[in-house]
Scaffold this motif. Structure first.
Motif, PDB file in Angstrom:
ATOM      1  N   GLN A 141      -6.353   4.031  -6.200  1.00  0.00           N
ATOM      2  CA  GLN A 141      -5.734   3.963  -4.864  1.00  0.00           C
ATOM      3  C   GLN A 141      -4.436   4.753  -4.895  1.00  0.00           C
ATOM      4  O   GLN A 141      -3.611   4.586  -5.804  1.00  0.00           O
ATOM      5  CB  GLN A 141      -5.470   2.510  -4.448  1.00  0.00           C
ATOM      6  CG  GLN A 141      -4.842   2.396  -3.060  1.00  0.00           C
ATOM      7  CD  GLN A 141      -4.701   0.955  -2.604  1.00  0.00           C
ATOM      8  OE1 GLN A 141      -5.450   0.066  -3.033  1.00  0.00           O
ATOM      9  NE2 GLN A 141      -3.743   0.708  -1.714  1.00  0.00           N
ATOM     10  N   LYS A 142      -4.251   5.609  -3.892  1.00  0.00           N
ATOM     11  CA  LYS A 142      -3.018   6.398  -3.784  1.00  0.00           C
ATOM     12  C   LYS A 142      -1.971   5.615  -2.997  1.00  0.00           C
ATOM     13  O   LYS A 142      -2.286   4.953  -2.000  1.00  0.00           O
ATOM     14  CB  LYS A 142      -3.292   7.731  -3.091  1.00  0.00           C
ATOM     15  CG  LYS A 142      -4.159   8.673  -3.909  1.00  0.00           C
ATOM     16  CD  LYS A 142      -4.386   9.986  -3.158  1.00  0.00           C
ATOM     17  CE  LYS A 142      -5.276  10.930  -3.976  1.00  0.00           C
ATOM     18  NZ  LYS A 142      -5.521  12.211  -3.261  1.00  0.00           N
ATOM     19  N   LEU A 143      -0.715   5.727  -3.446  1.00  0.00           N
ATOM     20  CA  LEU A 143       0.401   5.061  -2.776  1.00  0.00           C
ATOM     21  C   LEU A 143       1.459   6.109  -2.407  1.00  0.00           C
ATOM     22  O   LEU A 143       2.079   6.707  -3.295  1.00  0.00           O
ATOM     23  CB  LEU A 143       1.028   4.003  -3.686  1.00  0.00           C
ATOM     24  CG  LEU A 143       0.110   2.899  -4.223  1.00  0.00           C
ATOM     25  CD1 LEU A 143       0.897   1.963  -5.134  1.00  0.00           C
ATOM     26  CD2 LEU A 143      -0.526   2.123  -3.090  1.00  0.00           C
ATOM     27  N   PRO A 144       1.693   6.354  -1.134  1.00  0.00           N
ATOM     28  CA  PRO A 144       2.728   7.323  -0.742  1.00  0.00           C
ATOM     29  C   PRO A 144       4.132   6.722  -0.862  1.00  0.00           C
ATOM     30  O   PRO A 144       4.304   5.502  -0.882  1.00  0.00           O
ATOM     31  CB  PRO A 144       2.386   7.609   0.724  1.00  0.00           C
ATOM     32  CG  PRO A 144       1.753   6.331   1.204  1.00  0.00           C
ATOM     33  CD  PRO A 144       0.985   5.776   0.034  1.00  0.00           C
ATOM     34  N   ILE A 145       5.116   7.602  -0.930  1.00  0.00           N
ATOM     35  CA  ILE A 145       6.523   7.189  -0.911  1.00  0.00           C
ATOM     36  C   ILE A 145       6.981   7.206   0.551  1.00  0.00           C
ATOM     37  O   ILE A 145       6.846   8.217   1.232  1.00  0.00           O
ATOM     38  CB  ILE A 145       7.408   8.126  -1.747  1.00  0.00           C
ATOM     39  CG1 ILE A 145       6.831   8.287  -3.157  1.00  0.00           C
ATOM     40  CG2 ILE A 145       8.841   7.601  -1.808  1.00  0.00           C
ATOM     41  CD1 ILE A 145       6.758   7.008  -3.952  1.00  0.00           C
ATOM     42  N   LYS A 146       7.509   6.085   1.020  1.00  0.00           N
ATOM     43  CA  LYS A 146       7.919   5.972   2.413  1.00  0.00           C
ATOM     44  C   LYS A 146       9.325   5.388   2.521  1.00  0.00           C
ATOM     45  O   LYS A 146       9.797   4.688   1.623  1.00  0.00           O
ATOM     46  CB  LYS A 146       6.948   5.073   3.199  1.00  0.00           C
ATOM     47  CG  LYS A 146       5.537   5.619   3.307  1.00  0.00           C
ATOM     48  CD  LYS A 146       5.482   6.836   4.210  1.00  0.00           C
ATOM     49  CE  LYS A 146       4.053   7.317   4.427  1.00  0.00           C
ATOM     50  NZ  LYS A 146       3.998   8.520   5.304  1.00  0.00           N
ATOM     51  N   GLU A 147       9.941   5.696   3.640  1.00  0.00           N
ATOM     52  CA  GLU A 147      11.222   5.053   3.941  1.00  0.00           C
ATOM     53  C   GLU A 147      10.955   3.639   4.436  1.00  0.00           C
ATOM     54  O   GLU A 147      10.096   3.421   5.294  1.00  0.00           O
ATOM     55  CB  GLU A 147      11.978   5.847   5.012  1.00  0.00           C
ATOM     56  CG  GLU A 147      13.336   5.261   5.377  1.00  0.00           C
ATOM     57  CD  GLU A 147      14.030   6.046   6.476  1.00  0.00           C
ATOM     58  OE1 GLU A 147      14.688   5.416   7.325  1.00  0.00           O
ATOM     59  OE2 GLU A 147      13.895   7.296   6.490  1.00  0.00           O
ATOM     60  N   ALA A 148      11.672   2.681   3.891  1.00  0.00           N
ATOM     61  CA  ALA A 148      11.447   1.279   4.241  1.00  0.00           C
ATOM     62  C   ALA A 148      11.761   1.038   5.717  1.00  0.00           C
ATOM     63  O   ALA A 148      12.749   1.553   6.253  1.00  0.00           O
ATOM     64  CB  ALA A 148      12.317   0.378   3.370  1.00  0.00           C
ATOM     65  N   VAL A 149      10.895   0.278   6.382  1.00  0.00           N
ATOM     66  CA  VAL A 149      11.116  -0.104   7.778  1.00  0.00           C
ATOM     67  C   VAL A 149      11.911  -1.405   7.781  1.00  0.00           C
ATOM     68  O   VAL A 149      11.427  -2.448   7.341  1.00  0.00           O
ATOM     69  CB  VAL A 149       9.777  -0.282   8.518  1.00  0.00           C
ATOM     70  CG1 VAL A 149      10.030  -0.731   9.957  1.00  0.00           C
ATOM     71  CG2 VAL A 149       8.976   1.016   8.485  1.00  0.00           C
ATOM     72  N   LEU A 150      13.144  -1.331   8.268  1.00  0.00           N
ATOM     73  CA  LEU A 150      14.039  -2.483   8.249  1.00  0.00           C
ATOM     74  C   LEU A 150      14.247  -3.015   9.660  1.00  0.00           C
ATOM     75  O   LEU A 150      14.061  -2.289  10.650  1.00  0.00           O
ATOM     76  CB  LEU A 150      15.393  -2.085   7.648  1.00  0.00           C
ATOM     77  CG  LEU A 150      15.357  -1.517   6.227  1.00  0.00           C
ATOM     78  CD1 LEU A 150      16.755  -1.064   5.821  1.00  0.00           C
ATOM     79  CD2 LEU A 150      14.819  -2.540   5.244  1.00  0.00           C
ATOM     80  N   PRO A 151      14.624  -4.276   9.781  1.00  0.00           N
ATOM     81  CA  PRO A 151      14.952  -4.820  11.108  1.00  0.00           C
ATOM     82  C   PRO A 151      16.068  -4.006  11.749  1.00  0.00           C
ATOM     83  O   PRO A 151      16.980  -3.528  11.069  1.00  0.00           O
ATOM     84  CB  PRO A 151      15.401  -6.259  10.802  1.00  0.00           C
ATOM     85  CG  PRO A 151      14.840  -6.574   9.469  1.00  0.00           C
ATOM     86  CD  PRO A 151      14.775  -5.278   8.709  1.00  0.00           C
TER      87      PRO A 151
ATOM     88  N   ASP B 166       0.819  -1.209   0.000  1.00  0.00           N
ATOM     89  CA  ASP B 166       0.000   0.000   0.000  1.00  0.00           C
ATOM     90  C   ASP B 166       0.854   1.261   0.000  1.00  0.00           C
ATOM     91  O   ASP B 166       0.361   2.369   0.209  1.00  0.00           O
ATOM     92  CB  ASP B 166      -0.950   0.007   1.193  1.00  0.00           C
ATOM     93  CG  ASP B 166      -0.212  -0.039   2.524  1.00  0.00           C
ATOM     94  OD1 ASP B 166       1.033  -0.185   2.524  1.00  0.00           O
ATOM     95  OD2 ASP B 166      -0.882   0.049   3.579  1.00  0.00           O
ATOM     96  N   LYS B 167       2.158   1.088  -0.220  1.00  0.00           N
ATOM     97  CA  LYS B 167       3.080   2.227  -0.296  1.00  0.00           C
ATOM     98  C   LYS B 167       4.298   1.821  -1.118  1.00  0.00           C
ATOM     99  O   LYS B 167       4.610   0.634  -1.278  1.00  0.00           O
ATOM    100  CB  LYS B 167       3.512   2.694   1.097  1.00  0.00           C
ATOM    101  CG  LYS B 167       4.060   1.602   1.990  1.00  0.00           C
ATOM    102  CD  LYS B 167       4.306   2.126   3.391  1.00  0.00           C
ATOM    103  CE  LYS B 167       4.677   1.007   4.375  1.00  0.00           C
ATOM    104  NZ  LYS B 167       3.523   0.113   4.637  1.00  0.00           N
ATOM    105  N   ILE B 168       4.999   2.831  -1.625  1.00  0.00           N
ATOM    106  CA  ILE B 168       6.243   2.622  -2.371  1.00  0.00           C
ATOM    107  C   ILE B 168       7.382   2.912  -1.404  1.00  0.00           C
ATOM    108  O   ILE B 168       7.462   4.019  -0.855  1.00  0.00           O
ATOM    109  CB  ILE B 168       6.338   3.547  -3.595  1.00  0.00           C
ATOM    110  CG1 ILE B 168       5.057   3.468  -4.437  1.00  0.00           C
ATOM    111  CG2 ILE B 168       7.554   3.228  -4.427  1.00  0.00           C
ATOM    112  CD1 ILE B 168       4.778   2.109  -5.017  1.00  0.00           C
ATOM    113  N   THR B 169       8.236   1.940  -1.172  1.00  0.00           N
ATOM    114  CA  THR B 169       9.270   2.114  -0.152  1.00  0.00           C
ATOM    115  C   THR B 169      10.672   2.002  -0.740  1.00  0.00           C
ATOM    116  O   THR B 169      10.936   1.213  -1.655  1.00  0.00           O
ATOM    117  CB  THR B 169       9.117   1.070   0.974  1.00  0.00           C
ATOM    118  OG1 THR B 169       9.241  -0.244   0.417  1.00  0.00           O
ATOM    119  CG2 THR B 169       7.773   1.207   1.658  1.00  0.00           C
TER     120      THR B 169
END
Length: 284
Positions: A123-133, A12-15
């Motif tokens: 559907q809109k997809l925001p640009i987000k910073e990827a959540v990493l371990p 649901d987002k571009i990461t």
């Protein structure tokens, strides 16, 4: 437009990773998988608020029922050198539009514009910073023989993951950046001191040596200071000889003072029992 109901998206987002968003040259790619979960042909098109910020191949296609298609979204090189690349990219969005069709021919821009808006799903997809371990690294530092700072990063398990040799004036930001370049990009790293204090991003401008509580000492030669006396056996012997001379000369001086009222030889013959004359007799 209606909510997206004929399609299922892989996200649901571009990461993108933090370092990828900050890279001016771009090139990092995110793949969005689009699935047709309906029983009809579905035309799909992807749009973005900033076409110059991203490179998208095959953004307009038709999916067969039950079929899927991967869309590669690549970060384009940034042109504005005065803006932070990550900030610019994170402001953007993507829009996925879909509509059921009767032909497997891809729709043109005119086809989409002429279509009844009530038939279009979106559907809109925001640009987000990827959540990493997250990995926690315990940081230690020490001065080496060449007055450079040796920094060690250790996992909580005790395994050393990296060693850096940095300038004494290096900031936390520079140390953090060096680690992020050298270590795996599949994790985010939280830096802590040996005492457990978290090194937050807000302290990135501070000197790393100061945060590690390393003492910085410099020596110099004070040419204006008097020379330091060095006690040696020769000096001690000279002191003994000086003491002896004083012990011998002091009575002589006293006798010379007495000689102002009585001749010295008279003193020697007139009063044989006089202690001063007895002491001085070897000198005549």
């Amino acid at each position: 437009m209606r909510p997206l109901s004929s399609l299922e998206l892989s996200s649901d987002k571009i990461t993108f990773k933090k370092n990828e968003l900050a890279e001016r040259a771009g090139r990092a790619t995110f793949t969005l998988v689009v699935n047709n979960i309906s029983t009809e042909l579905v035309a799909v098109k992807l749009k973005t608020t900033s076409p110059g910020t991203f490179i998208v191949q095959n953004n307009n296609f038709v999916l067969q029922p039950g079929d899927n298609h991967g869309v590669d979204i690549e970060l384009a090189p940034t042109k504005d050198v005065d803006e932070d690349p990550a900030s610019v990219r994170l402001k953007q969005k993507f829009l996925v539009t879909a509509a059921t069709v009767t032909s497997d021919r891809s729709l043109t821009s005119r086809d989409w514009a002429d279509m009844d808006q009530g038939q279009i799903q979106s559907q809109k997809l925001p640009i987000k910073e990827a959540v990493l371990p997250e990995r926690i690294l315990t940081m230690t530092a020490a001065w080496d023989e060449e007055e450079e700072m040796t920094v060690k990063a250790t996992l909580l398990s005790g395994s050393e993951v990296d060693t850096l040799v940095v300038h004494p004036a290096a900031t936390l930001h520079q140390v953090r950046g060096s680690l992020e370049v050298r270590l795996s990009t599949d994790f985010t790293y939280k830096l802590v001191t040996a005492s457990g204090e978290i090194l937050h991003d807000t302290a990135d401008h501070m000197c790393f040596a100061h945060l590690m509580q390393l003492g910085i000492t410099e020596s110099f030669v004070d040419h204006d200071a008097p020379p330091t006396a060095t006690v040696s056996s020769l000096t001690r012997d000279s002191a003994k000889r000086a003491t002896l001379c004083i012990a011998v000369l002091l009575p002589l001086l006293l006798c010379m003072l007495l000689g102002a009222t009585q001749p010295l030889d008279t003193c020697a013959h007139a009063n044989k029992n006089n202690m001063l004359c007895m002491l001085l007799s070897p000198w005549y």
